[in-house]
Design a protein around this motif. Structure first.
Motif, PDB file in Angstrom:
ATOM      1  N   HIS A 211     -40.408 -25.277  31.222  1.00 14.96           N
ATOM      2  CA  HIS A 211     -40.085 -25.686  32.592  1.00 14.96           C
ATOM      3  C   HIS A 211     -41.193 -25.273  33.555  1.00 14.96           C
ATOM      4  N   LYS A 212     -41.697 -24.064  33.376  1.00 16.39           N
ATOM      5  CA  LYS A 212     -42.673 -23.513  34.309  1.00 16.39           C
ATOM      6  C   LYS A 212     -44.044 -24.166  34.159  1.00 16.39           C
ATOM      7  N   GLN A 213     -44.515 -24.283  32.916  1.00 20.02           N
ATOM      8  CA  GLN A 213     -45.882 -24.751  32.690  1.00 20.02           C
ATOM      9  C   GLN A 213     -46.004 -26.278  32.652  1.00 20.02           C
ATOM     10  N   LEU A 214     -45.013 -26.939  32.079  1.00 19.27           N
ATOM     11  CA  LEU A 214     -45.097 -28.394  31.917  1.00 19.27           C
ATOM     12  C   LEU A 214     -44.235 -29.164  32.896  1.00 19.27           C
ATOM     13  N   GLU A 215     -43.263 -28.497  33.517  1.00 21.54           N
ATOM     14  CA  GLU A 215     -42.304 -29.150  34.415  1.00 21.54           C
ATOM     15  C   GLU A 215     -41.574 -30.282  33.701  1.00 21.54           C
ATOM     16  N   ARG A 216     -41.270 -30.014  32.428  1.00 23.83           N
ATOM     17  CA  ARG A 216     -40.504 -30.971  31.629  1.00 23.83           C
ATOM     18  C   ARG A 216     -39.086 -30.448  31.430  1.00 23.83           C
ATOM     19  N   GLY A 217     -38.127 -31.355  31.387  1.00 26.96           N
ATOM     20  CA  GLY A 217     -36.756 -30.962  31.133  1.00 26.96           C
ATOM     21  C   GLY A 217     -36.543 -30.639  29.664  1.00 26.96           C
ATOM     22  N   THR A 218     -35.562 -29.836  29.387  1.00 30.64           N
ATOM     23  CA  THR A 218     -35.196 -29.493  28.013  1.00 30.64           C
ATOM     24  C   THR A 218     -33.681 -29.617  27.857  1.00 30.64           C
ATOM     25  N   THR A 219     -33.266 -29.752  26.619  1.00 30.74           N
ATOM     26  CA  THR A 219     -31.837 -29.807  26.300  1.00 30.74           C
ATOM     27  C   THR A 219     -31.542 -28.785  25.215  1.00 30.74           C
ATOM     28  N   LEU A 220     -30.494 -28.024  25.414  1.00 34.78           N
ATOM     29  CA  LEU A 220     -30.061 -27.055  24.415  1.00 34.78           C
ATOM     30  C   LEU A 220     -28.906 -27.645  23.616  1.00 34.78           C
ATOM     31  N   GLN A 248     -46.812 -26.495  21.633  1.00 38.27           N
ATOM     32  CA  GLN A 248     -47.035 -25.704  20.421  1.00 38.27           C
ATOM     33  C   GLN A 248     -47.592 -24.319  20.764  1.00 38.27           C
ATOM     34  N   ARG A 249     -48.501 -24.291  21.741  1.00 33.10           N
ATOM     35  CA  ARG A 249     -49.089 -23.020  22.139  1.00 33.10           C
ATOM     36  C   ARG A 249     -48.033 -22.098  22.756  1.00 33.10           C
ATOM     37  N   ILE A 250     -47.176 -22.674  23.596  1.00 35.93           N
ATOM     38  CA  ILE A 250     -46.104 -21.880  24.223  1.00 35.93           C
ATOM     39  C   ILE A 250     -45.196 -21.277  23.161  1.00 35.93           C
ATOM     40  N   VAL A 251     -44.766 -22.109  22.219  1.00 35.11           N
ATOM     41  CA  VAL A 251     -43.859 -21.646  21.168  1.00 35.11           C
ATOM     42  C   VAL A 251     -44.517 -20.563  20.323  1.00 35.11           C
ATOM     43  N   HIS A 252     -45.781 -20.783  19.959  1.00 37.41           N
ATOM     44  CA  HIS A 252     -46.476 -19.820  19.093  1.00 37.41           C
ATOM     45  C   HIS A 252     -46.654 -18.475  19.794  1.00 37.41           C
ATOM     46  N   GLU A 253     -46.940 -18.499  21.095  1.00 39.01           N
ATOM     47  CA  GLU A 253     -47.137 -17.247  21.824  1.00 39.01           C
ATOM     48  C   GLU A 253     -45.836 -16.458  21.947  1.00 39.01           C
ATOM     49  N   ILE A 254     -44.713 -17.157  22.096  1.00 38.87           N
ATOM     50  CA  ILE A 254     -43.431 -16.477  22.279  1.00 38.87           C
ATOM     51  C   ILE A 254     -42.789 -16.115  20.949  1.00 38.87           C
ATOM     52  N   ASP A 255     -42.819 -17.042  19.995  1.00 32.29           N
ATOM     53  CA  ASP A 255     -42.183 -16.796  18.697  1.00 32.29           C
ATOM     54  C   ASP A 255     -42.973 -17.492  17.593  1.00 32.29           C
ATOM     55  N   PRO A 256     -43.925 -16.791  16.989  1.00 35.02           N
ATOM     56  CA  PRO A 256     -44.751 -17.393  15.925  1.00 35.02           C
ATOM     57  C   PRO A 256     -43.936 -17.857  14.723  1.00 35.02           C
TER      58      PRO A 256
END
Length: 289
Positions: A211-220, A248-256
């Motif tokens: 949300h912060k970096q891409l300003e894209r919506g997500t669904t859980l 991919q970079r966001i995900v890898h940095e938070i949870d490899p």
């Protein structure tokens, strides 16, 4: 039927564009086509029969059969496509762009005919011929339409090899391939992107960064692990193709160790893709979901 007159206009314009591509690039450079148009072009080369007239005559018995099986709505729309191709292929036969490079002619032919057919197909209409046969075989035999259409095109191309030669057949296949890709683009739309599915114990941190970096919506999405039986939150997000690496970079940095799948999506519409800079977003009335 067609409630929107623009759809009728699209059939007419599509038939005109397809016929221009047929005459200007395929016939002018002695190339072939697939399906019933391909048969009509071969009859033009061998017996000098007009393509438009031959194509219409070949479709008459198929349209009659289709009327009995599929009803009037499908046949009327298909007849419109058949008539447009038949008429315009005769009206535009004076248009010719001969070239010494048959590969270039095949590429141009694929693009132009693909645009024309794409416009017609977007309305739900067809140009008859092989499409009707494919629908009939699917109705009675359960055969996949794609296989039937491919088989008919293959038969026509094999005849081209025998009558005209392997080189013409090869370039004709190039035109068919390019045309099919352009048709896909016309039908699926330019708004192509990537759907990213993320399974992670740190899903909320990943969502916040997207949300912060891409300003894209997500669904859980609530899910349960098939092996462990553990309840999990799956993150689903659609992004532009150029944004996949950032996700991919966001995900890898938070949870490899996160499990990530990426798939193609087509014809995207909605906030962030087709609404543009909605003034409500600037006022904070639209938020990522």
């Amino acid at each position: 039927m067609f409630k929107d007159p623009i759809q009728w206009l699209m059939i007419v314009v599509g038939g005109l564009i397809y016929s221009i591509g047929l005459n200007a690039f395929l016939i002018a450079n002695h190339l072939a086509e697939g399906g019933f148009v391909g048969i009509s072009v071969l009859l033009l080369y061998i017996f000098h029969l007009p393509v438009g007239v031959t194509f219409f005559i070949l479709n008459i018995p198929l349209l009659v059969v289709a009327w009995r099986i599929f009803g009037h709505e499908f046949v009327i729309k298909t007849t419109a496509g058949v008539l447009c191709v038949s008429i315009f292929s005769e009206v535009t036969k004076f248009i010719a762009v001969p070239t010494h490079d048959q590969l270039l002619a095949a590429l141009y032919a694929g693009v132009v005919t693909g645009i024309g057919l794409g416009l017609i197909f977007r309305t739900g209409a067809t140009t008859g011929g092989a499409d009707i046969i494919a629908r009939i075989l699917r109705h009675y035999r359960g055969m996949a339409m794609g296989r039937t259409l491919f088989a008919i095109d293959l038969i026509v191309i094999c005849v081209v090899i025998i009558i005209i030669g392997k080189q013409v057949a090869m370039y004709s296949l190039v035109a068919l391939f390019v045309s099919s890709r352009v048709i896909d683009f016309m039908i699926e739309g330019a708004q192509n992107g990537k759907a990213v599915t993320i399974i992670s114990d740190k899903h909320m941190a990943i969502v916040e960064e997207i949300h912060k970096q891409l300003e894209r919506g997500t669904t859980l999405i609530q899910a349960t692990g098939g092996y462990t039986g553990t309840d999990r939150q799956v993150v689903y997000c659609v992004v532009g193709r150029e944004e996949v690496v950032r996700v991919q970079r966001i995900v890898h940095e938070i949870d490899p160790l996160a499990f990530v799948t990426i798939s193609n999506v087509h014809e995207i519409s909605g906030e962030g893709f087709t609404f543009g800079d909605d003034p409500r977003r600037k006022k904070g009335l639209l938020r990522s979901r």
